[in-house]
Design a protein around this motif. Structure first.
Motif, PDB file in Angstrom:
ATOM      1  N   GLU A 288       0.532   5.224  -8.971  1.00 12.39           N
ATOM      2  CA  GLU A 288      -0.633   6.110  -8.960  1.00 12.39           C
ATOM      3  C   GLU A 288      -0.252   7.571  -8.726  1.00 12.39           C
ATOM      4  N   CYS A 289       0.594   7.805  -7.722  1.00 10.17           N
ATOM      5  CA  CYS A 289       0.892   9.196  -7.354  1.00 10.17           C
ATOM      6  C   CYS A 289       2.373   9.555  -7.421  1.00 10.17           C
ATOM      7  N   GLY A 290       3.245   8.560  -7.573  1.00 10.21           N
ATOM      8  CA  GLY A 290       4.673   8.837  -7.685  1.00 10.21           C
ATOM      9  C   GLY A 290       5.426   8.907  -6.367  1.00 10.21           C
ATOM     10  N   ALA A 291       4.740   8.742  -5.255  1.00  8.91           N
ATOM     11  CA  ALA A 291       5.402   8.798  -3.943  1.00  8.91           C
ATOM     12  C   ALA A 291       6.281   7.569  -3.741  1.00  8.91           C
ATOM     13  N   GLN A 292       7.303   7.711  -2.937  1.00  9.04           N
ATOM     14  CA  GLN A 292       8.203   6.597  -2.641  1.00  9.04           C
ATOM     15  C   GLN A 292       7.876   5.993  -1.280  1.00  9.04           C
TER      16      GLN A 292
ATOM     17  N   ASP B 206       5.448  -5.213  -5.157  1.00  9.31           N
ATOM     18  CA  ASP B 206       6.192  -4.160  -4.466  1.00  9.31           C
ATOM     19  C   ASP B 206       6.786  -3.195  -5.492  1.00  9.31           C
ATOM     20  N   TYR B 207       6.580  -1.924  -5.288  1.00 10.07           N
ATOM     21  CA  TYR B 207       7.116  -0.882  -6.157  1.00 10.07           C
ATOM     22  C   TYR B 207       8.029   0.024  -5.344  1.00 10.07           C
TER      23      TYR B 207
ATOM     24  N   GLN C  42       0.831  -1.195   0.000  1.00  9.34           N
ATOM     25  CA  GLN C  42       0.000   0.000   0.000  1.00  9.34           C
ATOM     26  C   GLN C  42       0.869   1.251   0.000  1.00  9.34           C
ATOM     27  N   CYS C  43       0.450   2.232  -0.785  1.00  9.69           N
ATOM     28  CA  CYS C  43       1.111   3.531  -0.787  1.00  9.69           C
ATOM     29  C   CYS C  43       0.598   4.316   0.415  1.00  9.69           C
ATOM     30  N   GLN C  44       1.514   4.805   1.213  1.00 15.42           N
ATOM     31  CA  GLN C  44       1.127   5.558   2.405  1.00 15.42           C
ATOM     32  C   GLN C  44       0.625   6.960   2.063  1.00 15.42           C
TER      33      GLN C  44
END
Length: 59
Positions: free
Chosen positions: A46-50, A40-41, A29-31
């Motif tokens: 979706e938003c580009g956050a790390q 795992d990315y 999940q992206c926080q």
């Protein structure tokens, strides 16, 4: 043409339902935007956050 519009709406609803079900079952999940993934990315697609983290680590 009405029948094609009806089928188009039904297909789009099916796609949305399938996407929501897949996202709910994701292992990562992206926080930042709360998007879920099965893979795992390093960076959220979706938003580009790390900030993609494993849900199994957080439980």
């Amino acid at each position: 043409m009405g029948i094609f519009n009806k089928f188009g709406r039904q297909i789009e609803q099916f796609k949305q339902n399938a996407k929501e079900a897949a996202e709910e079952a994701g292992d990562y999940q992206c926080q930042a935007c709360d998007a879920r993934f099965h893979t795992d990315y390093d960076e959220c697609p979706e938003c580009g956050a790390q900030e993609v983290t494993s849900l199994s680590n957080s439980k």
